[in-house]
Design an enzyme around this catalytic site. Sequence first.
Site, PDB file in Angstrom:
ATOM      1  N   LYS A 130       0.820  -1.197   0.000  1.00 23.01           N
ATOM      2  CA  LYS A 130       0.000   0.000   0.000  1.00 23.01           C
ATOM      3  C   LYS A 130       0.855   1.249   0.000  1.00 23.01           C
ATOM      4  O   LYS A 130       0.367   2.344  -0.210  1.00 23.01           O
ATOM      5  CB  LYS A 130      -0.889   0.013   1.268  1.00 23.01           C
ATOM      6  CG  LYS A 130      -1.761  -1.210   1.392  1.00 23.01           C
ATOM      7  CD  LYS A 130      -2.347  -1.259   2.847  1.00 23.01           C
ATOM      8  CE  LYS A 130      -2.719  -2.673   3.152  1.00 23.01           C
ATOM      9  NZ  LYS A 130      -2.835  -2.923   4.583  1.00 23.01           N
ATOM     10  N   GLY A 131       2.129   1.067   0.276  1.00 20.51           N
ATOM     11  CA  GLY A 131       3.018   2.208   0.524  1.00 20.51           C
ATOM     12  C   GLY A 131       3.063   3.251  -0.576  1.00 20.51           C
ATOM     13  O   GLY A 131       3.238   4.437  -0.313  1.00 20.51           O
ATOM     14  N   GLU A 189       7.115   2.687  -6.528  1.00 21.59           N
ATOM     15  CA  GLU A 189       7.349   2.161  -5.171  1.00 21.59           C
ATOM     16  C   GLU A 189       7.528   3.306  -4.189  1.00 21.59           C
ATOM     17  O   GLU A 189       7.976   4.391  -4.560  1.00 21.59           O
ATOM     18  CB  GLU A 189       8.629   1.313  -5.173  1.00 21.59           C
ATOM     19  CG  GLU A 189       8.395  -0.172  -4.997  1.00 21.59           C
ATOM     20  CD  GLU A 189       7.906  -0.578  -3.614  1.00 21.59           C
ATOM     21  OE1 GLU A 189       7.101   0.154  -3.006  1.00 21.59           O
ATOM     22  OE2 GLU A 189       8.319  -1.630  -3.137  1.00 21.59           O
ATOM     23  N   ASP A 190       7.212   3.043  -2.932  1.00 18.00           N
ATOM     24  CA  ASP A 190       7.476   4.054  -1.906  1.00 18.00           C
ATOM     25  C   ASP A 190       8.967   4.149  -1.611  1.00 18.00           C
ATOM     26  O   ASP A 190       9.534   5.231  -1.536  1.00 18.00           O
ATOM     27  CB  ASP A 190       6.677   3.753  -0.619  1.00 18.00           C
ATOM     28  CG  ASP A 190       6.850   2.332  -0.098  1.00 18.00           C
ATOM     29  OD1 ASP A 190       7.594   1.536  -0.702  1.00 18.00           O
ATOM     30  OD2 ASP A 190       6.227   2.012   0.933  1.00 18.00           O
ATOM     31  N   ASP A 239      14.679  -0.465  -0.723  1.00 17.87           N
ATOM     32  CA  ASP A 239      15.466  -0.762   0.470  1.00 17.87           C
ATOM     33  C   ASP A 239      16.457  -1.875   0.123  1.00 17.87           C
ATOM     34  O   ASP A 239      17.499  -1.599  -0.476  1.00 17.87           O
ATOM     35  CB  ASP A 239      14.488  -1.137   1.597  1.00 17.87           C
ATOM     36  CG  ASP A 239      15.132  -1.294   2.950  1.00 17.87           C
ATOM     37  OD1 ASP A 239      16.159  -0.669   3.198  1.00 17.87           O
ATOM     38  OD2 ASP A 239      14.596  -2.059   3.778  1.00 17.87           O
ATOM     39  N   LYS A 260      17.195   3.884  -0.271  1.00 16.47           N
ATOM     40  CA  LYS A 260      18.148   3.655   0.820  1.00 16.47           C
ATOM     41  C   LYS A 260      19.251   2.759   0.277  1.00 16.47           C
ATOM     42  O   LYS A 260      19.249   1.544   0.497  1.00 16.47           O
ATOM     43  CB  LYS A 260      17.430   2.867   1.934  1.00 16.47           C
ATOM     44  CG  LYS A 260      16.998   3.648   3.140  1.00 16.47           C
ATOM     45  CD  LYS A 260      16.619   2.643   4.225  1.00 16.47           C
ATOM     46  CE  LYS A 260      15.315   2.956   4.874  1.00 16.47           C
ATOM     47  NZ  LYS A 260      14.873   1.926   5.835  1.00 16.47           N
ATOM     48  N   PHE A 286      14.787   4.010   9.640  1.00 21.79           N
ATOM     49  CA  PHE A 286      13.434   3.553   9.340  1.00 21.79           C
ATOM     50  C   PHE A 286      12.506   4.762   9.290  1.00 21.79           C
ATOM     51  O   PHE A 286      12.423   5.538  10.232  1.00 21.79           O
ATOM     52  CB  PHE A 286      12.944   2.544  10.383  1.00 21.79           C
ATOM     53  CG  PHE A 286      11.691   1.847   9.927  1.00 21.79           C
ATOM     54  CD1 PHE A 286      11.762   0.761   9.073  1.00 21.79           C
ATOM     55  CD2 PHE A 286      10.445   2.308  10.334  1.00 21.79           C
ATOM     56  CE1 PHE A 286      10.602   0.132   8.629  1.00 21.79           C
ATOM     57  CE2 PHE A 286       9.279   1.677   9.888  1.00 21.79           C
ATOM     58  CZ  PHE A 286       9.363   0.592   9.038  1.00 21.79           C
ATOM     59  N   VAL A 287      11.836   4.915   8.150  1.00 17.20           N
ATOM     60  CA  VAL A 287      11.010   6.113   7.959  1.00 17.20           C
ATOM     61  C   VAL A 287       9.531   5.761   7.777  1.00 17.20           C
ATOM     62  O   VAL A 287       9.191   4.676   7.317  1.00 17.20           O
ATOM     63  CB  VAL A 287      11.491   6.942   6.741  1.00 17.20           C
ATOM     64  CG1 VAL A 287      12.827   7.599   7.033  1.00 17.20           C
ATOM     65  CG2 VAL A 287      11.566   6.105   5.485  1.00 17.20           C
ATOM     66  N   ASP A 334       4.560   3.028   6.264  1.00 15.07           N
ATOM     67  CA  ASP A 334       3.963   2.679   7.555  1.00 15.07           C
ATOM     68  C   ASP A 334       4.936   1.996   8.494  1.00 15.07           C
ATOM     69  O   ASP A 334       5.990   1.515   8.078  1.00 15.07           O
ATOM     70  CB  ASP A 334       2.791   1.716   7.331  1.00 15.07           C
ATOM     71  CG  ASP A 334       3.272   0.308   6.974  1.00 15.07           C
ATOM     72  OD1 ASP A 334       4.096   0.189   6.036  1.00 15.07           O
ATOM     73  OD2 ASP A 334       2.879  -0.660   7.645  1.00 15.07           O
ATOM     74  N   ARG A 354       0.829   6.161   7.851  1.00 14.26           N
ATOM     75  CA  ARG A 354       0.817   6.413   6.403  1.00 14.26           C
ATOM     76  C   ARG A 354       0.294   7.812   6.077  1.00 14.26           C
ATOM     77  O   ARG A 354       0.571   8.369   5.035  1.00 14.26           O
ATOM     78  CB  ARG A 354      -0.072   5.390   5.682  1.00 14.26           C
ATOM     79  CG  ARG A 354       0.433   3.958   5.737  1.00 14.26           C
ATOM     80  CD  ARG A 354      -0.329   3.102   4.717  1.00 14.26           C
ATOM     81  NE  ARG A 354      -0.207   1.674   4.982  1.00 14.26           N
ATOM     82  CZ  ARG A 354       0.805   0.910   4.562  1.00 14.26           C
ATOM     83  NH1 ARG A 354       1.789   1.435   3.875  1.00 14.26           N
ATOM     84  NH2 ARG A 354       0.836  -0.369   4.826  1.00 14.26           N
TER      85      ARG A 354
HETATM   86  P1  IMP Z   1      12.775  -3.990  -0.108  1.00 17.49           P
HETATM   87  O1  IMP Z   1      12.175  -5.201  -0.732  1.00 17.49           O
HETATM   88  O2  IMP Z   1      13.693  -4.336   1.026  1.00 17.49           O
HETATM   89  O3  IMP Z   1      13.440  -3.060  -1.101  1.00 17.49           O
HETATM   90  O4  IMP Z   1      11.639  -3.208   0.635  1.00 17.49           O
HETATM   91  C1  IMP Z   1      10.597  -2.723   0.032  1.00 17.49           C
HETATM   92  C2  IMP Z   1       9.447  -2.477   0.981  1.00 17.49           C
HETATM   93  O5  IMP Z   1       9.792  -2.509   2.373  1.00 17.49           O
HETATM   94  C3  IMP Z   1       8.961  -1.087   0.745  1.00 17.49           C
HETATM   95  O6  IMP Z   1       8.026  -1.068  -0.294  1.00 17.49           O
HETATM   96  C4  IMP Z   1       8.357  -0.715   2.063  1.00 17.49           C
HETATM   97  O7  IMP Z   1       7.022  -1.146   2.110  1.00 17.49           O
HETATM   98  C5  IMP Z   1       9.159  -1.481   3.078  1.00 17.49           C
HETATM   99  N1  IMP Z   1      10.181  -0.613   3.700  1.00 17.49           N
HETATM  100  C6  IMP Z   1      11.507  -0.607   3.498  1.00 17.49           C
HETATM  101  N2  IMP Z   1      12.123   0.338   4.228  1.00 17.49           N
HETATM  102  C7  IMP Z   1      11.149   0.957   4.911  1.00 17.49           C
HETATM  103  C8  IMP Z   1      11.131   2.056   5.836  1.00 17.49           C
HETATM  104  O8  IMP Z   1      12.136   2.687   6.193  1.00 17.49           O
HETATM  105  N3  IMP Z   1       9.900   2.408   6.312  1.00 17.49           N
HETATM  106  C9  IMP Z   1       8.741   1.795   5.964  1.00 17.49           C
HETATM  107  N4  IMP Z   1       8.718   0.771   5.095  1.00 17.49           N
HETATM  108  C10 IMP Z   1       9.899   0.361   4.575  1.00 17.49           C
HETATM  109 MG    MG Z   2       5.908  -0.969  -0.082  1.00 20.22          MG
END
Ligand code: IMP
Ligand code: MG
Length: 182
Positions: free
Chosen positions: A45-46, A101-102, A105, A133, A154-155, A161, A167
């Site tokens: 949902k981000g 994407e939000d 990471d 990040k 962590f944001v 969220d 959110r």
């Molecule tokens: P990834 O697969 O590790 O790149 O993470 C992607 C998902 O993790 C993002 O779409 C977010 O929903 C969640 N996420 C990663 N870092 C954060 C953060 O700092 N705050 C909130 N959600 C995060």
């Molecule tokens: Mg997300």
Amino acid sequence: MQASDQETLKILIRHAAIEKRVKEVARHVTRDFKDDRVHLIGVLKGACIFLSDLVREINLETSIDFIAVSSYGRGKDSSGQVRLLKDLDSNIKGLNVILVEDILDTGLTVNYLLRVLRQRKPKTLCVAALLDKPARRIKPVRADYVGFKIPNDFVVGYGLDYAERYRNLKDVCVLSLPPEHA
Ligand code: IMP
Ligand code: MG
């Protein structure tokens, strides 16, 4: 907004700066896909708030769809496993797809989604991420459009969220938890 018990919020990116940057990203998309149509796919949902602001600033023919994956559960750390929870409503063959994407990471989510979407033969496929990040990356993925590069904190806010909360914050904030949760 008041943070919950012992959780503290510190503003990292103010809403005004987000608004300005979203307009710039939309201008780049409009320029890059001049006179063509773009199909935005938001990762639920981000990304819903970023997508809804972004699409209204793009000066092209657009369409939108959403996809949902699970990777994080309720907490702060990824389980490392990505699962499709909701697929797209329509076919993307031949479309200029922008995966929205939000935050990028570890890169696991986007890496997985790019693999899934590529198999469906879009005309072009790229990624727009509000936040990046880079320090946390496990998979070598990059976004074609990035709002802001941020440090390894962590944001929450502007769609992001913690256990489904925060959110609705207009700013992107760093969330600190009491030691037993961090
Ligand atoms: P990834 O697969 O590790 O790149 O993470 C992607 C998902 O993790 C993002 O779409 C977010 O929903 C969640 N996420 C990663 N870092 C954060 C953060 O700092 N705050 C909130 N959600 C995060
Ligand atoms: Mg997300």
